[in-house]
Each structure stands twice: as structure tokens, then as C-alpha cells.
Design an enzyme around this catalytic site. Structure first.
Site, PDB file in Angstrom:
ATOM      1  N   GLY A 172       0.799  -1.226   0.000  1.00 60.92           N
ATOM      2  CA  GLY A 172       0.000   0.000   0.000  1.00 60.92           C
ATOM      3  C   GLY A 172       0.828   1.269   0.000  1.00 60.92           C
ATOM      4  O   GLY A 172       0.289   2.351  -0.207  1.00 60.92           O
ATOM      5  N   CYS A 194     -28.190  -7.742 -16.863  1.00 52.65           N
ATOM      6  CA  CYS A 194     -27.551  -7.443 -18.142  1.00 52.65           C
ATOM      7  C   CYS A 194     -28.512  -7.774 -19.295  1.00 52.65           C
ATOM      8  O   CYS A 194     -29.074  -8.867 -19.345  1.00 52.65           O
ATOM      9  CB  CYS A 194     -26.265  -8.250 -18.284  1.00 52.65           C
ATOM     10  SG  CYS A 194     -25.515  -8.116 -19.925  1.00 52.65           S
ATOM     11  N   CYS A 222     -26.685 -10.844 -21.421  1.00 50.99           N
ATOM     12  CA  CYS A 222     -26.449 -12.185 -20.867  1.00 50.99           C
ATOM     13  C   CYS A 222     -27.301 -12.476 -19.639  1.00 50.99           C
ATOM     14  O   CYS A 222     -27.260 -13.587 -19.113  1.00 50.99           O
ATOM     15  CB  CYS A 222     -24.963 -12.373 -20.540  1.00 50.99           C
ATOM     16  SG  CYS A 222     -24.428 -11.524 -19.042  1.00 50.99           S
ATOM     17  N   CYS A 259     -23.215  -5.769 -19.172  1.00 47.34           N
ATOM     18  CA  CYS A 259     -22.008  -6.044 -18.393  1.00 47.34           C
ATOM     19  C   CYS A 259     -20.888  -5.119 -18.852  1.00 47.34           C
ATOM     20  O   CYS A 259     -20.684  -4.928 -20.043  1.00 47.34           O
ATOM     21  CB  CYS A 259     -21.532  -7.477 -18.603  1.00 47.34           C
ATOM     22  SG  CYS A 259     -22.583  -8.715 -17.862  1.00 47.34           S
ATOM     23  N   CYS A 291     -19.259 -11.292 -20.175  1.00 47.51           N
ATOM     24  CA  CYS A 291     -20.573 -11.288 -20.840  1.00 47.51           C
ATOM     25  C   CYS A 291     -20.567 -12.247 -22.037  1.00 47.51           C
ATOM     26  O   CYS A 291     -21.485 -13.047 -22.209  1.00 47.51           O
ATOM     27  CB  CYS A 291     -20.893  -9.866 -21.293  1.00 47.51           C
ATOM     28  SG  CYS A 291     -22.611  -9.602 -21.736  1.00 47.51           S
TER      29      CYS A 291
END
Lengths: 207, 310
Positions: free
Chosen positions: B47, B256, B259, B281, B287
Site C-alpha cells: 500500500g 444485463c 447475458c 455487463c 458477458c
């Protein structure tokens, strides 16, 4: 500056990487793997030869990470074969005092680290990286590792490293974000213990 | 000496597949060593943003130069690269970066998330869970999450060193006081391994939980701001929140349109000027794979009534 006076008048017999670009990338990915997943052991397959007491893994790591920008301290004299080999192949700068070094290379594990740069709270990345050559590395125990990069815990056994050195490391790393990042090598193997890895000593029956 | 001739074969393969007159993966080896050393320190201090000597790349800063430099320093001839831009494999930035590495490093490229060994991403994490041994490289515009609050680098460094992040919570608190909830929807700050607060790059906060204990290595490159940072595998990544206002991710009432997925991050697509829209998506590979398996969405956009919008 004394560093600049060191002209290379010696060409070592031992070879470095056959193809530096290709090979150093492969070695780097192994270092990255062991540094990001502390305690895992990887093996170097490069064909390079290194002068004793330097082993293949130590040589490969040094050739991959060091160059004229890195200050290096070693526990061998400056005129040793290993020192000359690294100087020739990488152009690194050797320093007199361990506390000035970016990289410290130990061919013989000490009882305690000499004075070394732990970085600062604001710039912890300036801390030294320590490479220690050990007699053998395996995952049979003795050291129980936890921390980032480790799912639950991992075990590591680094032969010939005294307990006092781990204690010293523990004390230094309690100053996080300052700390010591260690790369361990043994013959062709390498492993790593970044400063975030917690070590618990497992007591065996033998003591 | 068969092993050496094997190496030679590989290096000639390297020459054949890469662009003549260019370094392997574009960057010279000296630069790569510098970036590699910075990357190792970034991994060792999860980090923390490690400064590095960012190079001029053949495209402007802001187009993923940080991610490209990180990828160039880690990539090898045996890697398989996937590049996404906002989840999609087929947008300009993704196509160009993929082509760049196919030319300069001779690597295989793929759109399939599971086949990739390195995934460079702009602003999304793929829907498919990443595996151990995969590396995801984020393109980062502004790496310093405290910069909006404290413009002085000296000060932000001190705040990071002392884990002095109260001011970040004040920002979130003001949000809650004004709107009743945290309205930050992307680049939502996270705390790594209980120490450094880190910008996850402008991924939607939907993706934040995927960073926590991810089995893959996460590397972040900011080219203009000259910073590299990292999250090792299986590392705790916590989105900042309050006990009484826990971190929440976006949700949709739609699925979606292509899909039918109701578990993925959806993009809203306006289809005419009369209020019609569809949700699809954002992860194009996810997708496409679902559609190939026979999943189907509601299809054509439904026309929304004015009251729906209100």
C-alpha cells in the site's frame, strides 16, 4: 571519490547471463514471486557459473537487481573472486560501511546484522535489502510465517541462520514501516522474508 | 551444452517475434532494473507508494504509462497478456496497449481472463476470480488518496507514516451528513494490511471487495505521478467506513440485457433520445462467455416511463 578509482583490471573466468535481457526477466519474476508470497521457494535454472562461495541463486539475484546505481556491501573482502565477479558483471558500487548500502550480501549468516539502513518513516523504501546465502532451504518447519502474501501460514527452514538473527530482524521490523527485507538463497533456490512477515519459532523436540 | 543452446533458441525466438530496433518490451534494461527494485519494495511495504523514475513513453501520460512501464518490467516471452479498459477488451486504450506488447515483447495476448498471466487494467477488476500466479497491473492517474485533502507531499508522507487518517473519515462523514450515505462511487479509498490508506485507482467501489485477500498479485503504476505500489496476494484490503454506516457496493434492479447476469457490474447505455436505455455487463469477456454458454438477457431496451426516472 574512492569508488570511481576502481577501474576494472580483472576479467573473471565465471560467466554471467548468456542473454541478460531474457534471463534477468525470468529471475526477476522468481524474486517477485517469493517476495510477494514469503516463504515460497523457487529454483533458478540459469546456466551461469559463479565463483565460490557464491552460489547460482545469489549470483543470479545480484546480476538481476544490481547496477551502477546500487550501493552494495558484502561480508567478503573487496579483492575476493565473488566481489570482482559482481563488479565486472554489474558495475555496482561497493561501499565501506554497511549502513550506506542498498544491498547487503552475506555469504555467512551473522549472529546479528551490522548497522544497516532501515529507511525512514516517511521513506521506508530506502531501506536495505539483505541477501543471505544459507546451507539449505526447505519448508519443513522451524519458522512459522504469517502476514501479507500468506493465506494462513507457511513454514520455512533456513539452515545455518542463528536464532539471534531472527530476533534482531524482529526488533528492526517492529519499527514498521521501517524494516529489513530479506532474500534467502541456497545453491539454486531462493525465498524471501519481507519486513511484513511475522516469524514464530517452532520449538522442535531437539530444542 | 544443450541447455545453453536451448537458451539461444529462446533468444532467437525473442528476436524473431519482437519489433526490430526496439528493446524487448520497449524499455531498456537499466530502466527495468530500476522499476523492478521499486516494485520489490512496493511489495514489501503493501500500500505504500514507492517513487520511481517514470520514463517518457510513446504515448502521453494519462494513457496508462504507469501500468505500461510496470508491465514492461515484469513481462517475459512466455507470458500471456490481457488488457482491459473499463472492463472491455475492445476499446482503443486496451487494443493499443495489447498491440504494443505483442509487437515489442512478442507475447501472446488473450481476451480470456483465466488464460492470462498478466492482466493490465484501466478502472476495472474482471468479474472472474483471479488466481494465484496471475498478476493484475492497474493504471493509476492519482495515486495519493490524501491529495484532495492535503496538497503538500511532505505532509501526506507524514500522515501515511503515522497512520494519521482521521481526515479521510471526516470526508466520508461530511458525505453522510449531507446525503445520508457515502456517495463516493469510484476510487473509493482502502486501507491495506491495517496500515497504509491507498487509492485503488478509479475502479468502481463494486470492485473493492475483490481486492481483499485476492490470490493474485496486484501492482499499481502511476506514470505521470511517478509512483508504484502493490498489494501482495492474500492481503487484507478494507474499504474505509463507519460501524453504523458499513461499506456498501452498487446494486442494480436490472440485469444485463445481453447475458442476463445480475451479479456483474453493469454499464448504462442510452439507446435513443426518448429515455430508452439498457444495462450491459462492463466486463465484455465475462458477458461473451455467458452468452456462449447460452445465457440470455431480456434483450431490447425497455422504454422507461417518466415516473420511473423520477
Amino acid at each position: 571519490m574512492a569508488l570511481l578509482d576502481e577501474s576494472i583490471d580483472y576479467i573473471p573466468l565465471e560467466t554471467g547471463f548468456d542473454d541478460p535481457v531474457y534471463e534477468s526477466q525470468i529471475v526477476f519474476r522468481k524474486i517477485l514471486k517469493v517476495m510477494s508470497e514469503p516463504g515460497t521457494i523457487k529454483k533458478i535454472k540459469n546456466k551461469l557459473s559463479a565463483p565460490a562461495p557464491m552460489t547460482k541463486a545469489t549470483a543470479a539475484i545480484c546480476l538481476t537487481l544490481m547496477d551502477f546505481q546500487t550501493k552494495v556491501w558484502m561480508d567478503l573482502p573487496r579483492d575476493s573472486e565473488a566481489s570482482k565477479y559482481l563488479k565486472f558483471h554489474t558495475g555496482l558500487k561497493f561501499v565501506e560501511h554497511s549502513s550506506e548500502a542498498d544491498f547487503l550480501v552475506f555469504f555467512y549468516a551473522p549472529d546479528e546484522f551490522p548497522p544497516l539502513n532501515l529507511g525512514t518513516d516517511e521513506n521506508p523504501e530506502t531501506a536495505a535489502t539483505v541477501i543471505i546465502q544459507t546451507q539449505s532451504l526447505d519448508d519443513t518447519g522451524k519458522l512459522k510465517l504469517t502476514g501479507p502474501g500468506i493465506k494462513k501460514s507457511r513454514f520455512l527452514n533456513a539452515e545455518s541462520i542463528p536464532t539471534s538473527l531472527w530476533d534482531h530482524r524482529g526488533k528492526a521490523n517492529s519499527l514498521f514501516p521501517k524494516g529489513i527485507d530479506i532474500i534467502l538463497t541456497s545453491n539454486k533456490q531462493l525465498s524471501a522474508l519481507p519486513r511484513t512477515t511475522k516469524i514464530t519459532m517452532i520449538k522442535t523436540e531437539k530444542g | 551444452m544443450t541447455a545453453i543452446s536451448g537458451d539461444r533458441k529462446r533468444s532467437s525466438r525473442l528476436k524473431e517475434k519482437t519489433l526490430d530496433g526496439y528493446n524487448f518490451a520497449y524499455l531498456d534494461d537499466q530502466t527495468k532494473r530500476m522499476i523492478r527494485r521499486a516494485t520489490l519494495k512496493a511489495v514489501a511495504i503493501p500500500g505504500y507508494q514507492v517513487p520511481f523514475g517514470s520514463r517518457e513513453m510513446p504515448l502521453p501520460f494519462g494513457w496508462g504509462t504507469g501500468g505500461i512501464q510496470v508491465t514492461a518490467s515484469i513481462i517475459g516471452i512466455d507470458d500471456t497478456l490481457k488488457v482491459i479498459d473499463q472492463g472491455a477488451d475492445d476499446t482503443t486504450n486496451a487494443v493499443n496497449i495489447r498491440r504494443f506488447f505483442a509487437k515489442t515483447a512478442g507475447v501472446e495476448t488473450t481476451e480470456n481472463t483465466s488464460d492470462a498471466s498478466i492482466i493490465q487494467t484501466r478502472h476495472r477488476i474482471p468479474e472472474v476470480k483471479l488466481k494465484s500466479d496471475q498478476i493484475i497491473v492497474y493504471q493509476v492517474p492519482i495515486p495519493e488518496p490524501l491529495r484532495w485533502i492535503e496538497p503538500r507531499e511532505q505532509e501526506t508522507r507524514k500522515m501515511h507514516a503515522l497512520t494519521e487518517y482521521g481526515v479521510m473519515h471526516v470526508g466520508l462523514y461530511e458525505n453522510i451528513a449531507h446525503f445520508g450515505k457515502v456517495t463516493t462511487s469510484y476510487d473509493y479509498p482502502v486501507q491495506v494490511n491495517d496500515h497504509y490508506v491507498m487509492s485503488p485507482s478509479p475502479i468502481p467501489k463494486f470492485d473493492n471487495p475483490k481486492m481483499d485477500k485476492m490470490p493474485a498479485l496486484q501492482l499499481f503504476g502511476a506514470g505521470r505521478e511517478k509512483r508504484i505500489y502493490a498489494v501482495p496476494p492474500y492481503t487484507k484490503v478494507k474499504s474505509l467506513d463507519f460501524d453504523d454506516h458499513p461499506f456498501e457496493i452498487e446494486s442494480w434492479s436490472e440485469c444485463c440485457a445481453l447475458c442476463g447476469s445480475s451479479s456483474s457490474f453493469l454499464d448504462e447505455v442510452i439507446t435513443d433520445d426518448k429515455g430508452s436505455r439498457m444495462f450491459v455487463c462492463s466486463d465484455s469477456n465475462f458477458c461473451a462467455e455467458r452468452r456462449a454458454k447460452g445465457h440470455k438477457g431480456p434483450g431490447l431496451p425497455r422504454k422507461l416511463e417518466i415516473k420511473d426516472i423520477e
